[in-house]
Design an enzyme around this catalytic site. Structure first.
Site, PDB file in Angstrom:
ATOM      1  N   ASP A 144       0.120  43.971  32.709  1.00 47.92           N
ATOM      2  CA  ASP A 144       0.433  42.675  33.327  1.00 47.92           C
ATOM      3  C   ASP A 144      -0.754  41.713  33.247  1.00 47.92           C
ATOM      4  O   ASP A 144      -0.578  40.507  33.142  1.00 47.92           O
ATOM      5  CB  ASP A 144       0.823  42.879  34.789  1.00 47.92           C
ATOM      6  CG  ASP A 144      -0.211  43.699  35.543  1.00 47.92           C
ATOM      7  OD1 ASP A 144      -0.471  44.836  35.114  1.00 47.92           O
ATOM      8  OD2 ASP A 144      -0.755  43.212  36.542  1.00 47.92           O
TER       9      ASP A 144
ATOM     10  N   TYR B 282      -8.513  47.948  30.906  1.00 48.35           N
ATOM     11  CA  TYR B 282      -8.625  46.912  31.936  1.00 48.35           C
ATOM     12  C   TYR B 282     -10.080  46.646  32.346  1.00 48.35           C
ATOM     13  O   TYR B 282     -10.535  45.510  32.405  1.00 48.35           O
ATOM     14  CB  TYR B 282      -7.793  47.288  33.165  1.00 48.35           C
ATOM     15  CG  TYR B 282      -7.987  46.334  34.316  1.00 48.35           C
ATOM     16  CD1 TYR B 282      -7.288  45.137  34.360  1.00 48.35           C
ATOM     17  CD2 TYR B 282      -8.889  46.610  35.332  1.00 48.35           C
ATOM     18  CE1 TYR B 282      -7.481  44.237  35.396  1.00 48.35           C
ATOM     19  CE2 TYR B 282      -9.087  45.718  36.371  1.00 48.35           C
ATOM     20  CZ  TYR B 282      -8.386  44.548  36.395  1.00 48.35           C
ATOM     21  OH  TYR B 282      -8.592  43.661  37.420  1.00 48.35           O
TER      22      TYR B 282
ATOM     23  N   LYS C 112       6.484  50.378  34.924  1.00 44.10           N
ATOM     24  CA  LYS C 112       6.092  49.610  36.104  1.00 44.10           C
ATOM     25  C   LYS C 112       6.301  48.126  35.826  1.00 44.10           C
ATOM     26  O   LYS C 112       5.683  47.554  34.943  1.00 44.10           O
ATOM     27  CB  LYS C 112       4.620  49.889  36.401  1.00 44.10           C
ATOM     28  CG  LYS C 112       3.993  48.952  37.405  1.00 44.10           C
ATOM     29  CD  LYS C 112       3.598  49.694  38.649  1.00 44.10           C
ATOM     30  CE  LYS C 112       2.828  48.857  39.632  1.00 44.10           C
ATOM     31  NZ  LYS C 112       1.380  48.922  39.432  1.00 44.10           N
TER      32      LYS C 112
END
Lengths: 262, 526
Positions: B305, B270, B377
């Site tokens: 995500d 990320y 998640k």
């Protein structure tokens, strides 16, 4: 007479002129009859009369949530509405490419970035990436536009540096997530940096965009154009042509292709 | 931990699954080697934090930063900070770490890399000191286990995960407690925008943040204590989440371990892709932070995500799977167990697309089946939340339904006002109503939901997996660092020799010593 009447309107529920609106809000009052009365009082003060408190629900011991329906008596005078109307014709990708090719005779260079701490590239990507937004392809898709997308959290000095290195015709800056007016501060900082780095009148076209910007704020921010929520790549491309490559005067009058209003 | 009653309905070819894992291992192994041969300023600072060095000077520059900078200037970091620091203490430069850091900040300590018997003595002293921090991390884990045993886990699965973000820790606390009372099982305190790019961890209780609250040791402690109170009141253990990401990932991880945080956002790529942090810095920091998380019994949450918010959720579905496989490999290599892997994925397909919900189910089921023992998640829609709050509420309902049907482990509650305002009290209440209704009405569907073997959902899941394998093959051929440099992930090009924090990366010398790494790798307490 009918034309004049159409300038004054009221909200529409299911009948012309019924003025119906719906609002929801929370009061810091425990759920009770009294709380519902308080909601009705607020709605009446907002001009909703008679106010129908259709739903009230406790949210924890100290708060109540309400949904209220009712008519407002206010009138909307359409002749007194002021908005920034699009000041340029909307062009197709083909028309943009043709304009760049014939009037600039090289590729138009666009440098884009999210500045400040904002990491949300969804705005700049929607305008620049081929993928585009709202069914329109992004600027990368335009054959005559060269796009340099610097991504997120670009420092202003780096942006200026890169714009210079790429000989940018236009710099697009997106600000999506913002708090305490950070998007305004960042935009001013950016425009000031460009003013300092370039001789007067030589700086690239500066365009900022994002959901929190007011479209009329360009002068205040020191930029050339502000785009708000829902702007499409086609609008931006058309604006760039309009601002950077004004059509030669006689051609403009004769030009039949520009769709004046879409 | 959320136990998965993983639906075994999706038939994946075990040969393809094995191939995907082995490719992820081959792609990741060179990066692990890189992590083993380098250190960073933040890894060294985290080591000092474990040894008990805390606090900051009047200008709020932490003492760990002063000390690491001074050692780096005087003796270099190639051997780690431990040898020069404890050598200086043994030489009587100062009585304790804090005094040493203060003197070093004033420039009145000279550091050297000790040799021979001096090195042995410094190494022993460093290990003894750092091990006190490791034992505190162990004690925090034991406390958590005891509290969970006494108070219990949430009754339902998925666990309900809610975000608090006021910028002021003293506002966050009542909001978090209220959220727990309204049904939240996990509270995440979002960090202030931009903290990931600070090369130091702020100090003390903070009341001023942008779109979030600074992660500090004191804020961690205050919030955990407040949630302990509400956990007792509610009779279930409410978990606390923060972010081990950005330039201070190792230090935040250490503080989280010390202060008994329960989950940490911690993604392998990320920071590289979305924060433009140097890839080597990220991988080195990440390995250390995951070793700490493993030891602390912390569940990590990965950030897949994010790929879908920048790329198209259908076209890029396989990049999520690739990232999950890489995150799994890196996590396990660092010692994390399956139950600690909150691998991320999200409901981000354009709702105007035909069959968008079936595609979401296919992707969610693929993740569930590939990682049967991980508490996945499940992240709500953000990209297609338009400001039409009514439509957004429906979309969140479908998101909740997909989560219930596919047995997700952790459900981040979606807000209908996403992209409009930071959540209001009523938004949160309405969102929780939505979740409760769907879970109550449909969580049993995991039992009934059996998509036909050659139907749309199974076919789509297999297609995504095979695209993931293709991409992994390209990554292995190209090397992961090259693939990141080429813009393979999230369309962002991040070369290994650029990005923020590169100057904080140091190649380890032959005699490199880091007692924290040693204790974590050996599983030792002394």
């Amino acid at each position: 007479m009918t034309a004049k009447k159409a300038d004054v309107v009221r909200p529409y529920g299911d009948t012309t002129g019924d003025g119906m609106v719906q609002v929801s809000f929370t009061l810091p009052v425990p759920h009770s009859k009294r709380a519902e009365g308080a909601a009705a009082q607020l709605a009446e003060k907002m001009g909703i009369s008679p106010a129908l408190v259709v739903h009230s629900k406790p949210m924890g011991p100290d708060f109540t949530f309400f949904v209220v329906y009712g008519p407002v008596h206010h009138l909307v005078d359409l002749s007194a509405v002021h908005v920034v109307e699009r000041e340029y014709p909307l062009l197709s990708a083909k028309e943009v490419n043709a304009a760049v090719k014939s009037r600039l005779r090289r590729k138009l260079v666009v440098v884009g970035a999210c500045i400040g701490t904002d990491a949300h590239t969804v705005g700049i990507d929607a305008i620049l990436n081929i993928k585009g937004f709202a069914g329109e392809k992004g600027l990368e898709y335009y054959r005559e536009i060269r796009v340099v997308n610097l991504g997120a959290q670009v420092l202003v000095p780096d942006l200026v540096e890169r714009a210079r290195a790429e000989k940018a015709d236009a710099v697009l800056v997106s600000q999506v997530v913002t708090q305490k007016d950070a998007h305004l501060h960042n935009s001013r900082e950016m425009s000031a940096a460009f003013r300092e780095a370039y001789p007067a009148g030589r700086r690239p076209l500066l365009v900022v965009g994002g959901p929190r910007f007011a479209e009329g704020a360009a002068a205040d921010l020191g930029v050339d154009r502000v785009f708000g929520k829902g702007t499409t790549p086609g609008e931006v491309a058309s604006y760039l042509v309009h601002a950077l490559l004004p059509a030669p005067a006689p051609a403009a009058a004769a030009r039949p292709t520009g769709r004046k209003s879409a | 931990m959320p136990r998965s009653s993983a639906p075994t309905t999706l038939r994946l070819d075990p040969v393809v699954v094995r191939k995907a894992r082995s490719l992820a291992r081959r792609a990741g192994a060179p990066v692990v080697k890189l992590a083993r041969t380098h250190t960073t300023v933040s890894v060294e600072r985290a080591t000092l934090r474990l040894a008990g060095l805390a606090g900051a000077d009047v200008e709020r520059v932490p003492w760990v930063n002063h000390l690491v900078d001074a050692v780096r200037a005087g003796a270099g970091l190639e051997h780690g900070v431990a040898l020069p620091v404890w050598d200086a203490l043994l030489r009587g430069e100062a009585d304790d770490l804090l005094t040493l850091a203060q003197k070093a900040a004033a420039g009145s300590v000279s550091f050297r890399v000790p040799e021979g018997r001096d090195a042995v003595r410094a190494s022993k002293a460093a290990r003894a000191s750092v091990s006190t921090g490791i034992r505190r991390v162990d004690a925090s884990r034991t406390t958590r286990e005891r509290l969970v045993k006494r108070l219990g886990d949430p009754a339902q699965r998925p666990w309900i995960y809610l975000i608090v973000a006021t910028g002021d820790i003293y506002e966050d606390i009542p909001q978090a407690q209220n959220a727990a009372r309204e049904g939240a099982d996990v509270i995440a305190v979002i960090r202030s925008t931009g903290q990931s790019l600070l090369d130091y961890v702020p100090e003390g209780a903070t009341r001023e943040g942008y779109a979030g609250t600074y992660a500090t040791q004191e804020n961690f402690r205050l919030m955990r204590a407040a949630l302990d109170d509400v956990s007792k009141e509610l009779g279930r253990y409410v978990r606390l989440t923060n972010y081990a990401s950005g330039l201070c990932m190792p230090e935040i991880a250490a503080l989280a371990g010390l202060e008994r945080l329960d989950m940490m956002l911690n993604d392998s790529m990320y920071g590289i892709l979305f924060r433009d942090i140097n890839p080597v810095r990220t991988f080195v920091d990440q390995r250390f932070s995951r070793q700490v998380h493993a030891r602390a019994g912390i569940i990590i949450n990965t950030g897949e995500d994010n790929y879908l918010t920048t790329a198209d959720a259908v076209d890029a579905a396989h990049t999520v799977t690739v990232s999950q496989l890489l995150n799994e490999y890196f996590a396990k290599e660092a010692g994390l167990q399956d139950w600690q892997l909150g691998l991320g994925h999200a409901f981000e397909i354009n709702p105007d697309l035909p069959d968008s919900f079936r595609l979401e189910l296919a992707h969610a089921l693929l993740a569930r089946t590939l990682f049967p023992d991980a508490p996945l998640k499940w992240m709500p829609p953000t990209k297609h939340m338009t400001g039409d709050v009514f439509r957004g509420y429906l979309l969140d309902g479908f998101f909740n339904l997909a989560g219930a049907m596919t047995g997700q482990g952790i459900l981040l509650v979606g807000m209908m006002t996403e992209a409009v305002v930071t959540p209001w009290l009523s938004d949160r209440d309405l969102a929780l109503q939505n979740v409760r209704y769907v879970l109550n009405a449909a969580s049993g569907l995991t039992e009934d939901f059996r998509p036909p073997p050659d139907g749309f959902i199974q076919t789509r899941a297999r297609q995504v997996l095979s695209e993931a394998v293709d991409l992994l093959e390209r990554v292995v051929d190209d090397t992961l660092l090259e693939a990141i440099a080429d813009g393979t992930f999230g369309l962002m090009k991040r070369p290994a020799d650029a990005g923020k924090g590169l100057d904080g990366v140091v190649r380890r010398a032959g005699g490199y010593l880091n007692p924290a790494v040693d204790l974590l790798e050996e599983g030792a307490t002394r």
